[in-house]
Design an enzyme around this catalytic site. Structure first.
Site, PDB file in Angstrom:
ATOM      1  N   ASP A 163     -15.059  -3.195  -0.870  1.00  0.00           N
ATOM      2  CA  ASP A 163     -14.598  -3.061   0.507  1.00  0.00           C
ATOM      3  C   ASP A 163     -15.810  -2.749   1.375  1.00  0.00           C
ATOM      4  O   ASP A 163     -16.442  -1.695   1.209  1.00  0.00           O
ATOM      5  CB  ASP A 163     -13.561  -1.941   0.606  1.00  0.00           C
ATOM      6  N   ASP A 168       0.856  -1.188   0.000  1.00  0.00           N
ATOM      7  CA  ASP A 168       0.000   0.000   0.000  1.00  0.00           C
ATOM      8  C   ASP A 168       0.890   1.233   0.000  1.00  0.00           C
ATOM      9  O   ASP A 168       1.810   1.349   0.823  1.00  0.00           O
ATOM     10  CB  ASP A 168      -0.901   0.005   1.227  1.00  0.00           C
TER      11      ASP A 168
END
Length: 255
Positions: free
Chosen positions: A129, A8
């Site tokens: 998500d 990330d």
């Protein structure tokens, strides 16, 4: 089953967040390209990369860092974060990204997913998500009123390569994958599903290899690798052994 190590990106660095909160970021490597090379050297087959800044900005922000990673590794890379139009999809695929992940736009502009999947078969995934069962968007800053299943069903016949399902409540907290919710989603759609959020230990690898999880295409692992809670050699050995056993089993070939 593929285990995807996660990288990330925030401010050009390799970080991990807790529950998607940018204020709760831990920096694990100042050189994401070196981290990508390390994962490849450990034997991982596929990288999962997210431009966190891009997810909030709605456009690629860490492009230079991603390009540096692509120069460092030969294994395929899937990328999400800030991919909101066909031009961006095309640009990343031309630069060498194997598969783009469309998240926010999958909720707000499903036509983009369909047109991109048609133009680039097998190279578009959808990132769903979920927070309390509802899909979050804009880098998880906003929660929609639709469920992951609602969104996934929109793309059943679109040619989407995979659905990446993340349980935000577990993400970065090492609580273990939410396999019950992920398997329930996989059982109700035909698109391959990848589990994400909460991967904690070798027990998660074993759970993924259990027959009840046979429909899952893989899982994303982040903090557990960076913290040393998951031994990559042991994890990959389990996966490779399971693959070999499946290939040797005549019943599995007939299934």
């Amino acid at each position: 089953m593929i285990l995807f190590p996660a990288i990330d990106l925030k401010n050009g660095q390799c970080v991990r967040l807790e529950q998607g909160d940018m204020a709760r970021a831990t920096v694990f490597n100042l050189d994401p390209a070196a981290q990508a090379a390390s994962f490849a050297a450990q034997g991982f087959e596929y990288l999962h990369v997210v431009d966190l800044d891009g997810a909030f900005a709605g456009r690629p922000v860490n492009a230079g860092v991603v390009e540096a990673m692509l120069r460092k590794v030969t294994i395929p890379v899937q990328l999400g974060g800030g991919i909101r139009d066909l031009k961006t999809v095309e640009a990343w695929l031309e630069k060498g990204i194997a598969r783009v992940i469309i998240g926010t736009a999958a909720v707000r502009d499903p036509a983009l997913v369909k047109s991109a999947s048609k133009k680039f078969p097998g190279r578009v995934a959808v990132g769903l998500d979920a927070r309390a069962g509802k899909v979050a968007v804009e880098g998880w800053a906003e929660t929609s009123q639709v469920t992951a299943l609602d969104i996934a069903r929109r793309f059943e016949d679109a040619g989407v390569a995979a659905i990446i399902f993340t349980d935000i409540a577990r993400d970065g907290l090492l609580k273990g994958l939410n396999l019950d919710a992920t398997i329930a989603l996989a059982d109700r759609i035909s698109i391959p599903v990848i589990a994400s959020g909460g991967f904690a230990s070798i027990d998660d690898v074993k759970a993924l290899l259990d027959p009840r999880a046979k429909k899952l295409a893989g899982a994303i692992v982040g903090r557990a690798l960076y913290d040393g809670r998951l031994d990559p050699v042991a994890a990959l050995k389990l996966i490779h052994s399971a693959r070999a056993a499946a290939q040797e089993d005549p019943c599995s070939r007939l299934a």
